[in-house]
Design a protein around this motif. Sequence first.
Motif, short mmCIF file in Angstrom:
data_model
loop_
_atom_site.label_atom_id
_atom_site.label_comp_id
_atom_site.label_asym_id
_atom_site.label_seq_id
_atom_site.Cartn_x
_atom_site.Cartn_y
_atom_site.Cartn_z
N ILE A 93 0.72 -0.84 0.20
CA ILE A 93 -0.34 0.39 0.10
C ILE A 93 1.20 1.00 -0.04
O ILE A 93 1.26 1.47 0.80
CB ILE A 93 -0.77 -0.13 1.05
N ARG A 94 0.67 2.20 -0.70
CA ARG A 94 1.23 3.53 -0.77
C ARG A 94 0.01 4.31 -1.12
O ARG A 94 -0.42 4.69 -1.19
CB ARG A 94 2.48 3.75 -2.26
N ASN A 95 0.75 5.78 -0.09
CA ASN A 95 0.47 6.62 0.33
C ASN A 95 1.33 7.71 -0.13
O ASN A 95 0.62 9.52 -0.86
CB ASN A 95 0.00 7.41 1.98
N ASP A 197 11.43 -2.22 8.85
CA ASP A 197 12.18 -3.09 7.40
C ASP A 197 11.15 -3.25 6.21
O ASP A 197 11.55 -2.77 5.17
CB ASP A 197 12.17 -4.45 8.47
N THR A 198 9.85 -2.69 6.77
CA THR A 198 8.65 -3.06 6.22
C THR A 198 7.68 -2.34 5.69
O THR A 198 6.64 -2.04 4.43
CB THR A 198 7.64 -4.46 6.44
N CYS A 199 7.88 -1.00 6.31
CA CYS A 199 7.58 0.73 5.82
C CYS A 199 8.25 2.04 5.98
O CYS A 199 9.16 1.37 6.59
CB CYS A 199 6.51 0.61 7.87
N PHE A 215 19.67 2.11 5.39
CA PHE A 215 19.85 0.80 5.40
C PHE A 215 20.35 0.84 3.79
O PHE A 215 21.48 0.55 3.09
CB PHE A 215 19.46 -0.24 5.78
N ARG A 216 19.70 0.47 2.93
CA ARG A 216 19.39 0.27 1.45
C ARG A 216 20.93 1.88 0.28
O ARG A 216 20.49 1.17 -0.46
CB ARG A 216 17.65 0.59 0.47
N ARG A 217 20.14 2.63 1.06
CA ARG A 217 20.64 3.72 0.50
C ARG A 217 22.31 4.07 1.16
O ARG A 217 22.05 5.22 1.31
CB ARG A 217 19.85 4.95 -0.01
N1 UDP Z 1 8.90 -3.69 1.14
C1 UDP Z 1 9.50 -4.97 2.20
N2 UDP Z 1 9.46 -5.75 1.40
C2 UDP Z 1 9.65 -5.84 0.03
C3 UDP Z 1 9.89 -4.97 -0.95
C4 UDP Z 1 9.06 -4.19 0.06
O1 UDP Z 1 8.90 -4.32 3.33
O2 UDP Z 1 10.21 -7.53 -0.55
C5 UDP Z 1 8.37 -2.54 1.47
C6 UDP Z 1 9.31 -1.86 1.58
O3 UDP Z 1 9.81 -1.25 2.81
C7 UDP Z 1 8.15 -0.26 1.21
C8 UDP Z 1 7.21 -0.75 0.44
O4 UDP Z 1 7.37 -2.28 0.88
O5 UDP Z 1 7.50 -0.08 2.51
C9 UDP Z 1 7.55 -0.48 -1.06
O6 UDP Z 1 8.69 -1.49 -1.42
P1 UDP Z 1 9.25 -0.69 -2.79
O7 UDP Z 1 7.95 -1.42 -3.72
O8 UDP Z 1 8.90 1.05 -3.03
O9 UDP Z 1 10.58 -1.31 -3.01
P2 UDP Z 1 11.92 -1.12 -3.13
O10 UDP Z 1 12.38 0.96 -2.79
O11 UDP Z 1 11.62 -1.71 -1.36
O12 UDP Z 1 13.11 -1.75 -3.55
#
Ligand code: UDP
Length: 236
Positions: A93-95, A197-199, A215-217
């Motif tokens: 879900i995205r806002n 990790d997931t938001c 972390f990712r960036r």
């Molecule tokens: N997300 C996640 N696990 C995944 C992919 C995404 O928890 O395997 C979460 C991520 O943290 C973000 C949202 O889902 O809050 C949307 O992620 P996006 O599709 O933009 O992917 P990303 O930029 O992480 O590749």
Amino acid sequence: MEKTVQLYEGKAKKVYATEDENLCIVSYKDDATAFNGLKKGTIAQKGIVNNRMTNMMMQLLEKQGVPTHFVKELSDRDTVVKKVKIVPLEVIIRNVSAGSFAKRYGVEEGIPFDEPTIEFSYKNDDLGDPLINDYHALALKLATKEEIELIKKYAFKVNDVLKAYFLTLGVKLIDFKLEFGKTAEGQIVLADEISPDTCRFWDAKTNEKLDKDRFRRDMGGVEDAYKEIFKRVTGD
Ligand code: UDP
Ligand code: ADP
């Protein structure tokens, strides 16, 4: 309740069986990965933040009518949950535009949407979790039509509850990923975790990132960001 055999070790958690065949124990690690496991590292104390925060969110959502797998927090890192068969869909879900949405459609990050969006990825590491739609999920028999409708309803409800909750803490809920599972009785429940990790969490005033994007960036201040969001949620 005690762990018996380890059923699974994932990137961020281990899952154990218990004496009760309908319950398992999840144990949160400090390990962090990104880009489908290509980037690896650890974030000190992350397991504690994610376990405790997930459990608070699950309890809040239960109260608001979303059934979840949560049963009991055992310790800082370990929680008893209902054992489910995970529906192999990542429900996003995205806002506000960010991450892969911004990249895929060539827009800036930080653009608020009039309505939240929903998308599904097929949870399959070998395929790199490809984006799919409801019809593809049905064709692949990942869930029934009724289950997909219920999952969508719950996912938007989760967004309503969490968006409002985080705003009271001065945090914008940008986007997040959910997983659902099916219990032994066939009930669809919210499973897995709800954590930094997931938001994506942005400070409401400064837009500072308080989540795994640090972390990712390679932005630095990862541990502090996890600590900050934890402090706002728990007051600790
Ligand atoms: N997300 C996640 N696990 C995944 C992919 C995404 O928890 O395997 C979460 C991520 O943290 C973000 C949202 O889902 O809050 C949307 O992620 P996006 O599709 O933009 O992917 P990303 O930029 O992480 O590749
Ligand atoms: P990954 O598998 O992506 O590396 P994790 O390290 O978080 O992820 O591993 C936890 C695994 O446990 C995930 O595959 C998740 O789908 C699964 N899971 C989450 N909640 C439950 C549950 N209640 N019952 C069974 N499995 C679960």
